[in-house]
Each structure stands twice: as structure tokens, then as C-alpha cells.
Motif scaffolding. Structure first.
Motif, PDB file in Angstrom:
ATOM      1  N   LYS A  20      -6.305  -4.188 -13.420  1.00  0.00           N
ATOM      2  CA  LYS A  20      -6.525  -5.136 -12.325  1.00  0.00           C
ATOM      3  C   LYS A  20      -5.679  -4.783 -11.093  1.00  0.00           C
ATOM      4  N   LYS A  21      -4.633  -3.960 -11.293  1.00  0.00           N
ATOM      5  CA  LYS A  21      -3.770  -3.551 -10.178  1.00  0.00           C
ATOM      6  C   LYS A  21      -4.560  -2.835  -9.089  1.00  0.00           C
ATOM      7  N   THR A  22      -5.475  -1.951  -9.506  1.00  0.00           N
ATOM      8  CA  THR A  22      -6.251  -1.184  -8.522  1.00  0.00           C
ATOM      9  C   THR A  22      -7.150  -2.108  -7.715  1.00  0.00           C
ATOM     10  N   LYS A  23      -7.691  -3.126  -8.362  1.00  0.00           N
ATOM     11  CA  LYS A  23      -8.553  -4.083  -7.667  1.00  0.00           C
ATOM     12  C   LYS A  23      -7.739  -4.898  -6.661  1.00  0.00           C
ATOM     13  N   ALA A  24      -6.510  -5.254  -7.038  1.00  0.00           N
ATOM     14  CA  ALA A  24      -5.639  -6.034  -6.156  1.00  0.00           C
ATOM     15  C   ALA A  24      -5.164  -5.196  -4.975  1.00  0.00           C
ATOM     16  N   ALA A  25      -5.060  -3.889  -5.175  1.00  0.00           N
ATOM     17  CA  ALA A  25      -4.576  -3.011  -4.109  1.00  0.00           C
ATOM     18  C   ALA A  25      -5.623  -2.785  -3.020  1.00  0.00           C
ATOM     19  N   GLU A  26      -6.891  -3.097  -3.347  1.00  0.00           N
ATOM     20  CA  GLU A  26      -7.946  -2.963  -2.332  1.00  0.00           C
ATOM     21  C   GLU A  26      -7.754  -3.995  -1.246  1.00  0.00           C
ATOM     22  N   PRO A  27      -8.245  -3.713  -0.014  1.00  0.00           N
ATOM     23  CA  PRO A  27      -8.070  -4.694   1.052  1.00  0.00           C
ATOM     24  C   PRO A  27      -8.731  -6.016   0.733  1.00  0.00           C
ATOM     25  N   ALA A  28      -8.123  -7.094   1.214  1.00  0.00           N
ATOM     26  CA  ALA A  28      -8.632  -8.450   0.947  1.00  0.00           C
ATOM     27  C   ALA A  28      -9.964  -8.658   1.657  1.00  0.00           C
ATOM     28  N   LYS A  29     -10.832  -9.455   1.031  1.00  0.00           N
ATOM     29  CA  LYS A  29     -12.152  -9.735   1.605  1.00  0.00           C
ATOM     30  C   LYS A  29     -12.021 -10.687   2.788  1.00  0.00           C
ATOM     31  N   LYS A  30     -12.767 -10.432   3.847  1.00  0.00           N
ATOM     32  CA  LYS A  30     -12.683 -11.256   5.062  1.00  0.00           C
ATOM     33  C   LYS A  30     -13.445 -12.577   4.902  1.00  0.00           C
ATOM     34  N   GLY A  31     -14.509 -12.580   4.118  1.00  0.00           N
ATOM     35  CA  GLY A  31     -15.378 -13.752   4.015  1.00  0.00           C
ATOM     36  C   GLY A  31     -14.751 -14.937   3.323  1.00  0.00           C
TER      37      GLY A  31
ATOM     38  N   VAL B  36      -2.214  12.998   9.812  1.00  0.00           N
ATOM     39  CA  VAL B  36      -2.683  12.316   8.607  1.00  0.00           C
ATOM     40  C   VAL B  36      -2.900  10.851   8.953  1.00  0.00           C
ATOM     41  N   ASP B  37      -4.143  10.391   8.787  1.00  0.00           N
ATOM     42  CA  ASP B  37      -4.443   8.984   9.061  1.00  0.00           C
ATOM     43  C   ASP B  37      -4.137   8.158   7.828  1.00  0.00           C
ATOM     44  N   LYS B  38      -3.237   7.198   7.987  1.00  0.00           N
ATOM     45  CA  LYS B  38      -2.915   6.307   6.882  1.00  0.00           C
ATOM     46  C   LYS B  38      -2.824   4.891   7.417  1.00  0.00           C
ATOM     47  N   PRO B  39      -3.020   3.897   6.536  1.00  0.00           N
ATOM     48  CA  PRO B  39      -2.963   2.509   7.003  1.00  0.00           C
ATOM     49  C   PRO B  39      -1.562   2.161   7.508  1.00  0.00           C
ATOM     50  N   SER B  40      -1.479   1.086   8.268  1.00  0.00           N
ATOM     51  CA  SER B  40      -0.202   0.694   8.855  1.00  0.00           C
ATOM     52  C   SER B  40       0.815   0.355   7.765  1.00  0.00           C
ATOM     53  N   ARG B  41       2.068   0.418   8.149  1.00  0.00           N
ATOM     54  CA  ARG B  41       3.159   0.147   7.208  1.00  0.00           C
ATOM     55  C   ARG B  41       3.045  -1.264   6.636  1.00  0.00           C
ATOM     56  N   LYS B  42       2.732  -2.226   7.488  1.00  0.00           N
ATOM     57  CA  LYS B  42       2.610  -3.619   7.044  1.00  0.00           C
ATOM     58  C   LYS B  42       1.488  -3.751   6.006  1.00  0.00           C
ATOM     59  N   LEU B  43       0.351  -3.106   6.257  1.00  0.00           N
ATOM     60  CA  LEU B  43      -0.780  -3.162   5.333  1.00  0.00           C
ATOM     61  C   LEU B  43      -0.420  -2.535   3.987  1.00  0.00           C
ATOM     62  N   ARG B  44       0.301  -1.402   4.021  1.00  0.00           N
ATOM     63  CA  ARG B  44       0.708  -0.755   2.768  1.00  0.00           C
ATOM     64  C   ARG B  44       1.615  -1.662   1.955  1.00  0.00           C
ATOM     65  N   HIS B  45       2.545  -2.353   2.621  1.00  0.00           N
ATOM     66  CA  HIS B  45       3.449  -3.266   1.917  1.00  0.00           C
ATOM     67  C   HIS B  45       2.703  -4.464   1.350  1.00  0.00           C
TER      68      HIS B  45
END
Length: 157
Positions: free
Chosen positions: A145-156, A123-132
Motif C-alpha cells: 500500500k506504500k506505493t499507492k500512498a506515494a502516488e500524487p493525491a487525487k484532485k477530485g 534532471v526533472d524531478k518534483p519539488s522538494r515539498k511534494l517529495r516530502h
């Protein structure tokens, strides 16, 4: 220069290094201890002693093949794990299981060992640090807004 460095660079050193190489054709002795036929888990289980005096170690795949021929079963039903080599080498002790059928193996084996044997996919899942980090970002918001915050941060930005 130390004696060890000189030894590897000389002709005697090359012979010595050749002797130290693994001899994979050397014989291996397998001994089963504490053999139990476990009807509840549909398997045979035992402590396995591996005597390998002229080899550094024996791969689990090779052990599974030898056990399968010894106990007249398929190689894929044999599970070997927990091997420790004794100090000084020449002997390893571990645990082996021989399942009666694939269904009972899939039912009772831990997922990580099923992945090792190829019966399950990893099962491919994101790293533990990223999940935290995602969890902690989401804690700062309420509602949708929680779901939006849970998305990965924008790089730009």
C-alpha cells in the motif's frame, strides 16, 4: 519631488541616464593569479581578476571567449564561476578552470555546472515539498500500500 526624480524628467536627466547606460564595447582587462596546472584533474585553474572600469559587469560567456583565445583552447572547455564585484564597481574577482578535454570535464565538474555549459541535461524531478509530502503519506501505510500512498493525491476528492 526629489532631485533624483527631477533629473530623470529633464533634458539634463536624459543625458545623465544615457551616460549611465552600459558601454558593452568598453575594453576589459583580464589578470590571472595563483595559476596552477592541475595534472590530477587534467585542468588549469586560477583566480581571475576582471578590470571593467566603464562597465557594470562582464558576462561569463564573454570571459570564456577571451580566456579561450588567450590560452589557445576551445570556448566550451573554459568554466568561469564565483564572481564577485568589488564595492564601487570596476573590478570583479572569480575563479576559472580550463579543462584539457571534454572527458575530464564531464568527470570532474559538478553536475549543475555541466548543465549550465550544456554538456548534461537537467534532471526533472518534483519539488522538494511534494517529495516530502509523498514520503510522509507513504509512512502511514505498510507493505504494497506504500506505493499507492506515494502516488500524487487525487484532485477530485
Amino acid at each position: 519631488m526629489s532631485i533624483r526624480r527631477n533629473r530623470t524628467r529633464s533634458a539634463v536627466g536624459r543625458q545623465w541616464m544615457a551616460l549611465m547606460q552600459a558601454d558593452n564595447t568598453a575594453p576589459v582587462t583580464l589578470r590571472a593569479r595563483k595559476f596552477i596546472t592541475n595534472r590530477l584533474l587534467a585542468r588549469r585553474q586560477f583566480v581571475l581578476d576582471v578590470l571593467h572600469p566603464s562597465r557594470p559587469n562582464v558576462p561569463k560567456t564573454e570571459l570564456a571567449e577571451k580566456l579561450a583565445t588567450m590560452y589557445k583552447t576551445e570556448k566550451s572547455r573554459v568554466v568561469c564561476f564565483g564572481f564577485r564585484t568589488q564595492f564601487g564597481g570596476g573590478r570583479s574577482t572569480g575563479f576559472a578552470l580550463i579543462y584539457d578535454d571534454e572527458a575530464s570535464q564531464k568527470r570532474f565538474e559538478p553536475k549543475h555546472r555541466l548543465v549550465q555549459s550544456g554538456l548534461e541535461t537537467k534532471v526533472d524531478k518534483p519539488s522538494r515539498k511534494l517529495r516530502h509530502e509523498r514520503k510522509n503519506r507513504a509512512k502511514k501505510f505498510r507493505g504494497t500500500k506504500k506505493t499507492k500512498a506515494a502516488e500524487p493525491a487525487k484532485k477530485g476528492k
